[in-house]
Design a protein around this motif. Structure first.
Motif, PDB file in Angstrom:
ATOM      1  N   UNK A   2       0.845  -1.108   0.095  1.00  0.00           N
ATOM      2  CA  UNK A   2      -0.157   0.017   0.118  1.00  0.00           C
ATOM      3  C   UNK A   2       0.824   1.147   0.176  1.00  0.00           C
ATOM      4  N   UNK A   3       0.333   2.381  -0.343  1.00  0.00           N
ATOM      5  CA  UNK A   3       0.932   3.631  -0.375  1.00  0.00           C
ATOM      6  C   UNK A   3       1.342   4.209   0.978  1.00  0.00           C
ATOM      7  N   UNK A   4       0.628   3.648   1.897  1.00  0.00           N
ATOM      8  CA  UNK A   4       0.869   4.022   3.226  1.00  0.00           C
ATOM      9  C   UNK A   4       0.657   5.503   3.571  1.00  0.00           C
ATOM     10  N   UNK A   5       2.031   5.690   4.468  1.00  0.00           N
ATOM     11  CA  UNK A   5       2.265   6.996   4.769  1.00  0.00           C
ATOM     12  C   UNK A   5       3.466   7.403   3.801  1.00  0.00           C
ATOM     13  N   UNK A   6       3.583   7.165   2.862  1.00  0.00           N
ATOM     14  CA  UNK A   6       4.574   7.714   1.973  1.00  0.00           C
ATOM     15  C   UNK A   6       4.326   8.977   1.551  1.00  0.00           C
ATOM     16  N   UNK A   7       2.910   9.510   1.376  1.00  0.00           N
ATOM     17  CA  UNK A   7       2.299  10.988   0.919  1.00  0.00           C
ATOM     18  C   UNK A   7       2.453  11.792   2.319  1.00  0.00           C
ATOM     19  N   UNK A  12       4.733  15.044   3.068  1.00  0.00           N
ATOM     20  CA  UNK A  12       4.111  16.331   3.734  1.00  0.00           C
ATOM     21  C   UNK A  12       4.787  16.986   4.849  1.00  0.00           C
ATOM     22  N   UNK A  13       5.305  15.710   5.903  1.00  0.00           N
ATOM     23  CA  UNK A  13       5.775  16.355   6.933  1.00  0.00           C
ATOM     24  C   UNK A  13       7.264  16.773   6.630  1.00  0.00           C
ATOM     25  N   UNK A  14       7.680  16.363   5.658  1.00  0.00           N
ATOM     26  CA  UNK A  14       9.094  16.780   4.989  1.00  0.00           C
ATOM     27  C   UNK A  14       8.894  18.267   4.432  1.00  0.00           C
ATOM     28  N   UNK A  15       7.862  18.606   3.732  1.00  0.00           N
ATOM     29  CA  UNK A  15       7.304  19.719   3.223  1.00  0.00           C
ATOM     30  C   UNK A  15       7.076  20.787   4.194  1.00  0.00           C
ATOM     31  N   UNK A  16       6.404  20.394   5.070  1.00  0.00           N
ATOM     32  CA  UNK A  16       6.315  21.521   6.531  1.00  0.00           C
ATOM     33  C   UNK A  16       7.747  21.900   7.025  1.00  0.00           C
ATOM     34  N   UNK A  17       8.367  20.925   7.178  1.00  0.00           N
ATOM     35  CA  UNK A  17       9.720  21.136   7.831  1.00  0.00           C
ATOM     36  C   UNK A  17      10.617  21.731   6.866  1.00  0.00           C
ATOM     37  N   UNK A  72      15.770  16.005   3.987  1.00  0.00           N
ATOM     38  CA  UNK A  72      15.102  15.727   5.292  1.00  0.00           C
ATOM     39  C   UNK A  72      14.695  14.266   5.273  1.00  0.00           C
ATOM     40  N   UNK A  73      15.150  13.509   6.304  1.00  0.00           N
ATOM     41  CA  UNK A  73      14.863  12.259   6.405  1.00  0.00           C
ATOM     42  C   UNK A  73      14.160  11.804   7.658  1.00  0.00           C
ATOM     43  N   UNK A  74      12.971  11.128   7.240  1.00  0.00           N
ATOM     44  CA  UNK A  74      12.185  10.814   8.490  1.00  0.00           C
ATOM     45  C   UNK A  74      10.810  10.041   7.879  1.00  0.00           C
ATOM     46  N   UNK A  75       9.926   9.918   8.824  1.00  0.00           N
ATOM     47  CA  UNK A  75       8.654   9.073   8.472  1.00  0.00           C
ATOM     48  C   UNK A  75       7.603   9.515   9.321  1.00  0.00           C
ATOM     49  N   UNK A  76       6.469   9.587   8.955  1.00  0.00           N
ATOM     50  CA  UNK A  76       5.203   9.380   9.790  1.00  0.00           C
ATOM     51  C   UNK A  76       4.904   7.899   9.386  1.00  0.00           C
ATOM     52  N   UNK A  77       4.418   7.364  10.750  1.00  0.00           N
ATOM     53  CA  UNK A  77       4.038   5.847  10.719  1.00  0.00           C
ATOM     54  C   UNK A  77       2.533   5.431  11.126  1.00  0.00           C
ATOM     55  N   UNK A  78       2.368   4.212  11.108  1.00  0.00           N
ATOM     56  CA  UNK A  78       0.929   4.001  11.482  1.00  0.00           C
ATOM     57  C   UNK A  78      -0.174   3.984  10.471  1.00  0.00           C
ATOM     58  N   UNK A  79      -1.456   4.393  10.703  1.00  0.00           N
ATOM     59  CA  UNK A  79      -2.175   4.554   9.838  1.00  0.00           C
ATOM     60  C   UNK A  79      -2.313   5.783   9.090  1.00  0.00           C
ATOM     61  N   UNK A  80      -2.653   5.552   7.667  1.00  0.00           N
ATOM     62  CA  UNK A  80      -2.750   6.492   6.623  1.00  0.00           C
ATOM     63  C   UNK A  80      -3.979   7.190   7.296  1.00  0.00           C
ATOM     64  N   UNK A  81      -3.953   8.097   8.169  1.00  0.00           N
ATOM     65  CA  UNK A  81      -5.112   8.384   8.808  1.00  0.00           C
ATOM     66  C   UNK A  81      -5.104   9.237  10.062  1.00  0.00           C
ATOM     67  N   UNK A  82      -6.147   9.513  10.727  1.00  0.00           N
ATOM     68  CA  UNK A  82      -6.079  10.289  12.298  1.00  0.00           C
ATOM     69  C   UNK A  82      -5.053   9.778  13.274  1.00  0.00           C
ATOM     70  N   UNK A 116     -10.931  16.833  -3.799  1.00  0.00           N
ATOM     71  CA  UNK A 116     -10.127  15.430  -3.544  1.00  0.00           C
ATOM     72  C   UNK A 116      -8.740  15.954  -4.009  1.00  0.00           C
ATOM     73  N   UNK A 117      -7.726  14.876  -3.307  1.00  0.00           N
ATOM     74  CA  UNK A 117      -6.543  15.211  -3.463  1.00  0.00           C
ATOM     75  C   UNK A 117      -5.952  14.226  -4.708  1.00  0.00           C
ATOM     76  N   UNK A 118      -5.079  14.453  -5.584  1.00  0.00           N
ATOM     77  CA  UNK A 118      -4.686  13.423  -6.543  1.00  0.00           C
ATOM     78  C   UNK A 118      -3.112  13.842  -7.124  1.00  0.00           C
ATOM     79  N   UNK A 119      -2.453  15.159  -7.123  1.00  0.00           N
ATOM     80  CA  UNK A 119      -1.248  15.253  -7.632  1.00  0.00           C
ATOM     81  C   UNK A 119      -0.300  14.468  -6.684  1.00  0.00           C
ATOM     82  N   UNK A 120      -0.391  14.987  -5.568  1.00  0.00           N
ATOM     83  CA  UNK A 120       0.713  14.436  -4.591  1.00  0.00           C
ATOM     84  C   UNK A 120       0.577  12.636  -4.650  1.00  0.00           C
ATOM     85  N   UNK A 121      -0.467  11.996  -4.138  1.00  0.00           N
ATOM     86  CA  UNK A 121      -0.639  10.476  -4.220  1.00  0.00           C
ATOM     87  C   UNK A 121      -0.342  10.036  -5.769  1.00  0.00           C
TER      88      UNK A 121
END
Length: 324
Positions: free
Chosen positions: A145-150, A154-159, A170-180, A232-237
């Motif tokens: 699954x594309x998971x938390x790749x996007x 986004x995290x790297x973009x904000x940072x 910038x190196x790092x990840x969000x993890x877990x559910x692609x959601x809340x 909806x979102x589509x360019x990033x994903x």
């Protein structure tokens, strides 16, 4: 001289599927691109439109509409089919419709003789990826699954905006559910190799205003901010799908935060969720087990509990297991 033809099929030619196709075509990632949709006329229209881009690209990709029966020799099947969440919904609220689509679709794909890699972007992506794995019977390394790749992007973009540095440094990840319930593994975020937490500690006068919890909230909610403004979102994903597809074909051994089937990693099994993993021509080569802090471990546990509870509450785990 024999040459392997790199074939990709995209199932679901809405905004996400067509954006992914556009990125794949413009980057010359594959030799043949098959567009499939329940609305066959839409798939034909997208294929025609995309084929008219070829003269302006650096490589020739054959684009055409197709059916599930055409997937026997395809390398990668990208699944984007499914409804986007409506305002006020979470990604998990789309599970019912998404699961029914997979229950109908995956057996037809497997009946074609398909033996490649599934790349799933349909939401809720972690649970849909799990269902595809169960229904298809493929090894876990070939259902991704594309998971938390996007979310990680986004995290790297904000940072990058706060720290004034290229997000690719910038190196790092969000993890877990692609959601809340996702979280940022701050203990493993670095800027050019230097830990972010160390930078913030050393430069409190410059960066003392940074609220890491708020950044995570912004990452979680930005998809819905986009949804409110443009539907909806589509360019990033779409570009994330192209990036992962290219990494597979190139055997990059790149580490990406993906929704992976866990089998003991992070103390979890029989579950898909977002974790960093090494991607190769065979799919997932290895799941990277980060040494999380106690707080991060608890956030990971809570996130996986959300996924388990939601799946169990709808009865889909037993339903799917009964079909395999």
């Amino acid at each position: 001289m024999q040459q392997h033809i790199r074939k990709v099929a995209i199932i679901g030619t809405g905004l996400v599927g067509s954006s992914a196709a556009y990125s794949i075509l413009n980057q010359g990632i594959c030799d043949e691109l098959i567009m499939i949709d329940i609305n066959k006329e839409r798939a034909i229209g997208e294929s025609l439109d995309l084929s008219h881009c070829i003269d302006f690209t650096n490589s020739r990709t054959k684009v055409h509409a197709g059916t599930y029966q055409d997937l026997g020799d395809v390398d990668i099947v990208v699944i984007t089919a499914g409804p986007p969440p409506k305002p006020g919904q979470t990604r998990l609220d789309t599970l019912g419709i998404g699961a029914k689509i997979m229950e109908d679709m995956i057996p037809q794909i497997m009946a074609s003789g398909f033996n490649g890699i599934f790349l799933i972007a349909s939401n809720p992506v972690d649970i849909i990826t799990y269902l595809v794995w169960k229904i298809s019977g493929l090894p876990r390394n070939r259902v991704i699954g594309t998971g938390t790749s996007l979310d990680s992007s986004r995290l790297k973009t904000y940072l990058s905006e706060i720290l004034d540095v290229d997000p690719r440094s910038i190196y790092g990840y969000t993890m877990g559910e692609h959601g809340d319930s996702q979280f940022a593994a701050w203990s493993h975020v670095s800027i050019g190799g230097k830990p972010l937490l160390q930078i913030l500690d050393e430069r409190k006068g410059e960066f003392g205003h940074i609220d890491l919890d708020q950044i995570v909230e912004d990452v979680k909610k930005v998809g819905f901010e986009i949804l409110k403004r443009k539907g909806t979102t589509y360019y990033g994903i779409g570009n994330a799908i192209a990036f992962i597809t290219k990494s597979i074909f190139n055997d990059d051994h790149r580490i990406i935060a993906l929704s992976c089937v866990l089998d003991g990693e992070y103390g979890e099994s029989e579950l898909c969720t977002g974790v960093p993993a090494i991607i190769t021509r065979e799919g997932i080569k290895e799941i990277i087990e980060l040494r999380l802090t106690v707080e991060e471990q608890e956030k990971f546990r809570k996130s996986t509990a959300v996924l388990r509870d939601y799946l169990a509450s709808l009865g889909y785990e037993e339903k799917i297991l009964a079909t395999v």
